[in-house]
Scaffold this active site. Structure first.
Site, PDB file in Angstrom:
ATOM      1  N   ASN A 201     -13.170  94.985 -41.416  1.00 26.35           N
ATOM      2  CA  ASN A 201     -14.105  93.882 -41.144  1.00 26.35           C
ATOM      3  C   ASN A 201     -15.515  94.313 -41.541  1.00 26.35           C
ATOM      4  OD1 ASN A 201     -15.397  95.176 -38.749  1.00 26.35           O
ATOM      5  ND2 ASN A 201     -13.306  95.038 -37.980  1.00 26.35           N
ATOM      6  N   ASP A 270      -7.996  94.017 -35.903  1.00 28.70           N
ATOM      7  CA  ASP A 270      -7.045  93.442 -34.956  1.00 28.70           C
ATOM      8  C   ASP A 270      -5.594  93.517 -35.423  1.00 28.70           C
ATOM      9  OD1 ASP A 270      -8.620  92.741 -32.785  1.00 28.70           O
ATOM     10  OD2 ASP A 270      -9.359  90.936 -33.790  1.00 28.70           O
ATOM     11  N   LYS A 280       1.125 102.248 -54.726  1.00 31.64           N
ATOM     12  CA  LYS A 280       0.051 101.268 -54.914  1.00 31.64           C
ATOM     13  C   LYS A 280       0.693  99.919 -55.275  1.00 31.64           C
ATOM     14  CE  LYS A 280      -3.929 100.247 -57.703  1.00 31.64           C
ATOM     15  NZ  LYS A 280      -4.465 100.351 -59.041  1.00 31.64           N
ATOM     16  N   PRO A 295      -3.011  97.250 -30.666  1.00 34.10           N
ATOM     17  CA  PRO A 295      -3.193  97.246 -29.204  1.00 34.10           C
ATOM     18  C   PRO A 295      -4.632  96.887 -28.835  1.00 34.10           C
ATOM     19  CG  PRO A 295      -2.964  99.496 -30.043  1.00 34.10           C
ATOM     20  CD  PRO A 295      -2.685  98.581 -31.188  1.00 34.10           C
ATOM     21  N   ASP A 296      -4.806  96.314 -27.664  1.00 29.17           N
ATOM     22  CA  ASP A 296      -6.146  96.029 -27.157  1.00 29.17           C
ATOM     23  C   ASP A 296      -6.663  97.309 -26.487  1.00 29.17           C
ATOM     24  OD1 ASP A 296      -8.337  95.267 -25.497  1.00 29.17           O
ATOM     25  OD2 ASP A 296      -7.682  93.190 -25.711  1.00 29.17           O
ATOM     26  N   ILE A 297      -7.668  97.923 -27.116  1.00 34.31           N
ATOM     27  CA  ILE A 297      -8.117  99.244 -26.648  1.00 34.31           C
ATOM     28  C   ILE A 297      -8.691  99.150 -25.232  1.00 34.31           C
ATOM     29  CG2 ILE A 297      -9.741 101.131 -27.091  1.00 34.31           C
ATOM     30  CD1 ILE A 297      -9.474 100.546 -30.073  1.00 34.31           C
ATOM     31  N   LYS A 327     -12.811  87.232 -21.875  1.00 34.12           N
ATOM     32  CA  LYS A 327     -12.443  88.589 -22.317  1.00 34.12           C
ATOM     33  C   LYS A 327     -12.856  89.631 -21.276  1.00 34.12           C
ATOM     34  CE  LYS A 327     -12.601  87.577 -27.182  1.00 34.12           C
ATOM     35  NZ  LYS A 327     -13.323  87.624 -28.433  1.00 34.12           N
ATOM     36  N   LYS A 331      -9.937  91.950 -19.940  1.00 32.90           N
ATOM     37  CA  LYS A 331      -9.941  93.371 -20.307  1.00 32.90           C
ATOM     38  C   LYS A 331     -10.438  94.262 -19.174  1.00 32.90           C
ATOM     39  CE  LYS A 331     -10.852  92.072 -25.129  1.00 32.90           C
ATOM     40  NZ  LYS A 331     -10.390  92.796 -26.306  1.00 32.90           N
TER      41      LYS A 331
HETATM   42  N1  CTP Z   1     -11.563  95.368 -28.694  1.00 35.54           N
HETATM   43  C1  CTP Z   1     -10.609  96.276 -28.239  1.00 35.54           C
HETATM   44  N2  CTP Z   1      -9.408  96.369 -28.873  1.00 35.54           N
HETATM   45  C2  CTP Z   1      -9.117  95.575 -29.911  1.00 35.54           C
HETATM   46  C3  CTP Z   1     -10.063  94.622 -30.367  1.00 35.54           C
HETATM   47  C4  CTP Z   1     -11.271  94.547 -29.718  1.00 35.54           C
HETATM   48  O1  CTP Z   1     -10.883  96.993 -27.292  1.00 35.54           O
HETATM   49  N3  CTP Z   1      -7.950  95.686 -30.512  1.00 35.54           N
HETATM   50  C5  CTP Z   1     -12.857  95.322 -28.014  1.00 35.54           C
HETATM   51  C6  CTP Z   1     -14.059  95.259 -28.928  1.00 35.54           C
HETATM   52  O2  CTP Z   1     -14.521  96.542 -29.280  1.00 35.54           O
HETATM   53  C7  CTP Z   1     -15.065  94.541 -28.064  1.00 35.54           C
HETATM   54  C8  CTP Z   1     -14.211  93.614 -27.219  1.00 35.54           C
HETATM   55  O3  CTP Z   1     -12.886  94.156 -27.246  1.00 35.54           O
HETATM   56  O4  CTP Z   1     -15.770  95.397 -27.218  1.00 35.54           O
HETATM   57  C9  CTP Z   1     -14.170  92.204 -27.711  1.00 35.54           C
HETATM   58  O5  CTP Z   1     -13.790  92.216 -29.076  1.00 35.54           O
HETATM   59  P1  CTP Z   1     -13.305  90.908 -29.823  1.00 35.54           P
HETATM   60  O6  CTP Z   1     -12.961  91.224 -31.238  1.00 35.54           O
HETATM   61  O7  CTP Z   1     -14.288  89.835 -29.551  1.00 35.54           O
HETATM   62  O8  CTP Z   1     -12.008  90.602 -28.962  1.00 35.54           O
HETATM   63  P2  CTP Z   1     -10.498  90.498 -29.289  1.00 35.54           P
HETATM   64  O9  CTP Z   1      -9.788  90.969 -28.061  1.00 35.54           O
HETATM   65  O10 CTP Z   1     -10.144  91.161 -30.588  1.00 35.54           O
HETATM   66  O11 CTP Z   1     -10.318  88.921 -29.391  1.00 35.54           O
HETATM   67  P3  CTP Z   1     -10.335  87.920 -30.649  1.00 35.54           P
HETATM   68  O12 CTP Z   1      -8.975  87.338 -30.650  1.00 35.54           O
HETATM   69  O13 CTP Z   1     -11.421  86.935 -30.346  1.00 35.54           O
HETATM   70  O14 CTP Z   1     -10.622  88.764 -31.886  1.00 35.54           O
END
Ligand code: CTP
Length: 389
Positions: A201, A270, A280, A295-297, A327, A331
């Protein structure tokens, strides 16, 4: 801040006028003390013009007979850059045979030393021992950098760049955040598609780096965990570089045990490809990539470290406030910093940002559009110093 800036006779002294100029521009008062050898490399006249104060070189100067005592009493910090092997050895041995060494001995304030010399001189066990002696009595001695040296050798011995010296020197002497241990993530993670391509990104890393610098400047212990950034990481702040979102999660899982707070300013990718191509991928017609969500960190860390303070950052378009608050809850965050993308403003890559902070306790604080380093100052003051203006 009042700074005594000591310069000894290494070639790297040529970098110091610019450092002094920038310290003065930042509102610091700087008194320069030089060895006789340093005057061969950089002119006292130039330094006097830039510091707007007399430059001190000689012992027994009739203009200020007790300069070595008065300067140490006056300053908040004494910096020595470059510190040659000879000057480091004299400091370590407690010698006071010139104005710089005498001032150093008489100064009981914060002392910051940037050695710079030939690599063999630096790696000589005698120099290593002298540096350890200085550290053991509370001096901050910064490792020189590796690179091409003025003497023609390559290796460790280079004076760090002015950004590093400024970052270290500019630390608030009161260290209001001393004892706070913070991990800041920054930049974009990348997800390889094949050996030469990746998904990512537009995050530049500027906001996270500004936050880390500010936390460090206020005395916090900071670790930067960085994905891909457009700018170099500050060399004076410990950092770990990661590639993918899973790498970032793994690193944070390991390090968070030693830290109190996580500022999650990174933009993790994401999605990753479900199957990495070993070859390649050839260009032909159309290409479909099968992606799986990463995964959502933050959510994962909240599960594993429920007592740590987690701060999220959120980049949103329309309806941003509601998404950001959602969020924060989902989270398990203490606060979330929202920045909005609008038709006339995109914070990613910009030098400016416009944020609103929402806290789990229901507070809301909106900031005007400002340069990112000022946004960092205000966000840190709000989150950690209780400032509300
Ligand atoms: N974040 C995270 N893990 C991910 C993506 C995002 O911990 N895989 C964290 C980002 O670093 C930020 C917060 O979550 O601090 C919000 O990020 P954002 O991209 O807005 O949230 P997402 O959970 O990715 O939701 P969206 O579907 O809107 O992209």
């Amino acid at each position: 801040m009042r700074i005594v800036f000591g310069i000894s006779g290494g070639i790297a002294a040529y970098k110091i006028p610019q450092v002094i100029r920038r310290l003065v521009q930042r509102g610091h008062e700087v008194e320069v003390v030089m060895t006789q050898a340093a005057t061969q490399i950089v002119s006292p006249f130039l330094l006097q013009t830039l510091s707007k104060k007399p430059v001190w070189v000689k012992d027994f100067d009739v203009r200020r007979p007790l300069a070595h005592i008065e300067l140490g009493d006056w300053c908040d910090v004494m910096v020595v850059a470059p510190a040659t092997a000879n000057t480091v050895a004299k400091f370590a041995g407690g010698l006071a045979d010139n104005l710089l060494t005498a001032t150093f001995l008489a100064c009981d304030k914060r002392k910051v030393i940037f050695p710079a010399m030939n690599v063999k001189m630096y790696e000589n066990p005698l120099t290593r021992r002298n540096i350890e002696i200085l550290r053991s009595v509370g001096c901050e001695v910064y490792e020189p950098e590796v690179g091409e040296l003025a003497c023609g050798y390559k290796g460790r011995g280079r004076l760090p760049d002015e950004e590093v010296i400024l970052g270290v020197v500019d630390r608030d002497p009161l260290k209001p955040l001393e004892g706070l241990r913070v991990v800041v993530t920054t930049g974009a993670t990348i997800e390889p598609v094949d050996p030469v391509r990746y998904l990512s990104n537009f995050s530049s890393g500027k906001m996270g780096i500004a936050l880390a610098k500010r936390l460090y400047a206020l005395g916090a212990e900071v670790l930067l965990v960085a994905g891909k950034t457009d700018m170099p990481l500050p060399a004076y702040i410990p950092s770990q570089q990661v590639r993918t979102t899973e790498d970032m999660l793994l690193t944070l899982q390991q390090v968070m045990a030693r830290y109190d707070v996580l500022l999650m300013a990174a933009a993790p990718a994401d999605f990753r490809v479900s199957r990495l191509s070993e070859e390649k991928i050839k260009r032909s017609g159309t290409l479909s990539l099968d992606l799986v969500a990463n995964p959502d960190i933050l959510a994962t860390l909240h599960q594993n470290y429920p007592t740590k303070r987690l701060i999220g950052f959120s980049l949103e378009m329309k309806g941003g406030e509601a998404y950001a608050k959602e969020k924060m809850v989902k989270k398990g965050l203490d606060a979330i910093v929202l920045n909005m993308v609008s038709p006339d403003f995109h914070p990613m890559g910009s030098d400016e940002n416009e944020v609103t902070i929402y806290t789990a306790s229901g507070e809301e604080w909106r900031l005007a559009r400002l340069p990112k380093h000022l946004v960092a100052e205000k966000v840190i003051a709000y989150l950690f110093l209780g400032e509300r203006e």
